[in-house]
Design a protein around this motif. Structure first.
Motif, PDB file in Angstrom:
ATOM      1  N   LYS A 316       0.809  -1.227   0.000  1.00 49.42           N
ATOM      2  CA  LYS A 316       0.000   0.000   0.000  1.00 49.42           C
ATOM      3  C   LYS A 316       0.845   1.280   0.000  1.00 49.42           C
ATOM      4  CE  LYS A 316      -4.023  -1.828   2.507  1.00 49.42           C
ATOM      5  NZ  LYS A 316      -4.847  -1.659   3.720  1.00 49.42           N
ATOM      6  N   TYR A 317       1.939   1.252   0.771  1.00 48.26           N
ATOM      7  CA  TYR A 317       2.601   2.525   1.069  1.00 48.26           C
ATOM      8  C   TYR A 317       4.074   2.602   0.650  1.00 48.26           C
ATOM      9  CZ  TYR A 317      -1.518   2.388   4.087  1.00 48.26           C
ATOM     10  OH  TYR A 317      -2.786   2.253   4.562  1.00 48.26           O
ATOM     11  N   GLY A 318       4.620   1.522   0.092  1.00 48.14           N
ATOM     12  CA  GLY A 318       6.007   1.597  -0.361  1.00 48.14           C
ATOM     13  C   GLY A 318       6.638   0.226  -0.393  1.00 48.14           C
ATOM     14  N   TYR A 327       6.173   7.423   4.217  1.00 49.72           N
ATOM     15  CA  TYR A 327       4.794   7.752   3.843  1.00 49.72           C
ATOM     16  C   TYR A 327       3.999   8.194   5.066  1.00 49.72           C
ATOM     17  CZ  TYR A 327       0.140   7.334   1.793  1.00 49.72           C
ATOM     18  OH  TYR A 327      -1.128   7.607   1.349  1.00 49.72           O
ATOM     19  N   GLN A 328       4.188   7.487   6.191  1.00 50.03           N
ATOM     20  CA  GLN A 328       3.480   7.841   7.422  1.00 50.03           C
ATOM     21  C   GLN A 328       3.869   9.254   7.888  1.00 50.03           C
ATOM     22  OE1 GLN A 328       4.570   5.817  11.068  1.00 50.03           O
ATOM     23  NE2 GLN A 328       2.403   5.729  11.715  1.00 50.03           N
ATOM     24  N   LYS A 329       5.154   9.547   7.798  1.00 51.68           N
ATOM     25  CA  LYS A 329       5.636  10.875   8.205  1.00 51.68           C
ATOM     26  C   LYS A 329       4.987  11.966   7.340  1.00 51.68           C
ATOM     27  CE  LYS A 329       9.887  13.531   8.871  1.00 51.68           C
ATOM     28  NZ  LYS A 329      11.373  13.533   8.734  1.00 51.68           N
ATOM     29  N   LYS A 330       4.924  11.714   6.030  1.00 49.83           N
ATOM     30  CA  LYS A 330       4.304  12.689   5.125  1.00 49.83           C
ATOM     31  C   LYS A 330       2.802  12.807   5.405  1.00 49.83           C
ATOM     32  CE  LYS A 330       3.726  13.788   0.230  1.00 49.83           C
ATOM     33  NZ  LYS A 330       3.944  13.329  -1.176  1.00 49.83           N
ATOM     34  N   ALA A 331       2.159  11.681   5.654  1.00 48.23           N
ATOM     35  CA  ALA A 331       0.720  11.686   5.946  1.00 48.23           C
ATOM     36  C   ALA A 331       0.426  12.491   7.206  1.00 48.23           C
ATOM     37  CB  ALA A 331       0.202  10.253   6.102  1.00 48.23           C
ATOM     38  N   ARG A 332       1.238  12.300   8.224  1.00 47.16           N
ATOM     39  CA  ARG A 332       1.045  13.041   9.479  1.00 47.16           C
ATOM     40  C   ARG A 332       1.241  14.542   9.254  1.00 47.16           C
ATOM     41  NH1 ARG A 332       4.111   9.183  13.994  1.00 47.16           N
ATOM     42  NH2 ARG A 332       2.413   7.661  14.200  1.00 47.16           N
TER      43      ARG A 332
END
Length: 561
Positions: A316-318, A327-332
């Motif tokens: 899903k994310y990489g 991806y989580q860091k960017k999403a946050r």
């Protein structure tokens, strides 16, 4: 002041050298002789765009060299210092080479400079008015620029403050629009970003954890083989007739050989090292065996489940856990942006309001300065127009307020009434070619007093003018030349007669090639050239007498001036 001009292989000019002087110089000659080419060469020195089409056919490059004295040193000094170029108060040289590829290389006092710097220097040295540019006077932006130039330092300072505020205002507006657009985009995917953050947080992967678990999965899946191999190693190293026993026997034998010479010592040392290495290996095998706990099916199942959860995140994310966490860091970050955007928009709204208020205040100040300047400029232009045979004309500057722009809120228009009883109309709607030339000259005449040692270049500014108006234009151009150097291409005999120096541009064929040349005329030659300009055909004694009379009257007029 332009002292000299040397031109090589420029269009139809093979080689040309001409010395110029203070005062009024006219360039005369038949149409197509190359008068405008000399102006084009000067324009190159002033920073005009280069082109390979300007190189004389058959030549590798075109070269133009100009030398100056009595130039605006004070206004150029700071510009030169900013670019680390030496500037002598008494001498300035500019050279321009145009290569076959169309690229121009400019040198000022021997130092290579870029086109932008050359244009800035050219703006200080020259005021070039070509016939093809007359129409620019009809443009509202050009008219505003003329009024601003007349308004002086106070306007320059206020305009600089306004432009800084206006740029900040535009920057705030762009940032606000960027937040709004980003917010709109985020609205559609904010739920997904929150879900992604929660899903990754629940798994809580650590960088490198998947590699460690893959290794453990291999160990758990091969427990029997690993356990059996370790037991066999322990038997071979420490069992009956093991490696340790055999090495011990060998060491005892090597110790007995020491009595027979020192050369046997190396054997004993190597066996000692071997025994130590085997003991270390046995210790490691024992440690691993003691801690071995791989026969745990539940643990293997847990490892497999965790690796599976990693695979789901990667899909899903990489492709790697590093990419998943990135991806989580960017999403946050985007979630935080969305949560704080409303507050940011409020802050930008307040900032925009403050800058808008300041911009309006400065724009009002600019309007006030410009209107006061217009009140001073209008009578000056009207006075000049009367000397140019506009006896019943009237010149006004009309202001209208617009939205805030780069130079304020003023939209202005030069309005002219050329005859009594007619309406005041924009310059563009009523001016013929000849009228436009005279109005332009009236403006130049007013503004010339604000220039310091500038060379005015007029390329057929007298186009479309004849009769009394022609003589008036000649007188006006001579007045400008009293305080500035003026070089003018002309077909008017009246202007040629008023000039201090008259140059003849001629075109001839040499070895089947067209060559343009220039020479300074003496008094007798001037009579012949002006007579030729009067008739356009064959000279007669009458036209020569007329030409001589024009020169005499011009001299008396200059003496009165």
């Amino acid at each position: 002041m332009l002292e000299s001009l040397v031109v090589d292989n420029f269009t139809i000019i093979e080689h040309l050298e001409v010395d110029f002087h203070h005062g009024l110089s006219t360039l005369t000659g038949e149409t197509g002789a190359g008068k405008s080419i000399i102006i084009d060469a000067i324009a190159q020195i002033a920073g005009a765009k280069s082109s390979k089409e300007l190189i004389r056919h058959g030549s590798d490059k075109a070269t133009i060299l100009a030398e100056f004295s009595h130039f605006p040193f004070s206004s150029l000094k700071k510009l030169f210092e900013q670019n680390d170029i030496d500037l002598d108060e008494d001498y300035l040289s500019i050279q321009k080479e145009i290569k076959k590829n169309g690229r121009g290389i400019a040198r000022i006092n021997g130092s290579v400079v870029n086109g932008s710097f050359l244009r800035q220097v050219g703006d200080h040295l020259f005021n070039i008015e070509e016939q093809s540019k007359h129409q620019q006077l009809l443009n509202a932006d050009a008219q505003l620029a003329l009024l601003d130039a007349f308004s002086g330092k106070k306007l320059v300072q206020t305009l600089a403050s306004y432009e800084k505020t206006y740029r900040e205002l535009r920057s705030i507006k762009l940032k606000k629009e960027e937040i709004q657009k980003k917010n709109q985009d985020l609205k559609e995917r904010l739920d997904y970003l929150k879900f992604a953050d929660q899903e990754i947080t629940e798994v809580d992967p650590k960088i490198g954890e998947d590699q460690r678990l893959e290794e453990k999965k291999i160990q758990l899946s091969n427990f029997e083989k690993i356990s059996s191999s370790l037991q066999q190693i322990q038997t071979l190293i420490g069992g009956e007739d093991s490696i340790q026993d055999l090495l011990g026997q060998a060491q005892a034998l090597s110790d007995s050989l020491e009595n027979y010479g020192s050369s046997y010592q190396k054997i004993a040392d190597n066996l000692t090292n071997a025994i130590e290495a085997v003991n270390d290996a046995m210790s490691e095998v024992s440690d691993v065996s003691d801690t071995l706990d791989l026969n745990d099916e539940n643990e293997l199942e847990l490892v497999m489940e965790r690796l599976s959860s990693f695979d789901q995140l990667k899909k899903k994310y990489g492709g790697t856990l590093e990419e998943v966490l990135s991806y989580q860091k960017k999403a946050r970050s985007e979630i935080k942006f969305a949560e704080n955007s409303e507050q940011s928009l409020k802050e930008y709204d307040e900032k925009y309001r403050l800058y808008l208020e300041q911009a309006h205040q400065l724009a009002d100040k600019l309007t006030d300065i410009r209107k006061k300047s217009a009140d001073k400029l209008e009578p000056l232009i009207n006075s000049e127009l009367k000397t140019l045979e506009f006896q019943n004309s009237k010149f006004e500057i009309k202001f209208t307020k617009s939205e805030l722009q780069e130079r304020g809120q003023d939209h202005l228009m030069f309005m002219v009434q050329t005859n009594i009883g007619e309406k005041m109309l924009p310059l563009a709607e009523i001016a013929s070619g000849g009228e436009l030339s005279r109005i332009l000259l009236a403006l130049k005449s007013v503004f010339s007093q604000f220039f310091e040692n500038v060379t005015f270049i007029f390329d057929e500014i007298d186009s479309g003018v004849s009769g009394r108006a022609a003589q008036s234009m000649a007188d006006k151009i001579y007045q400008i030349a009293r305080s500035n150097q003026v070089i003018s291409i002309t077909h008017l005999p009246q202007l040629a007669a008023m000039s201090d120096y008259q140059y003849l541009i001629e075109k001839k064929i040499v070895d089947n090639r067209t060559i343009s040349s220039v020479r300074l005329l003496d008094q007798k030659e001037r009579v012949d050239e002006i007579a030729q300009m009067l008739t356009g055909t064959k000279m007669t004694k009458v036209t020569k007498d007329h030409a001589m009379e024009m020169l005499e009257l011009a001299q008396k007029s200059k003496e009165r001036e």
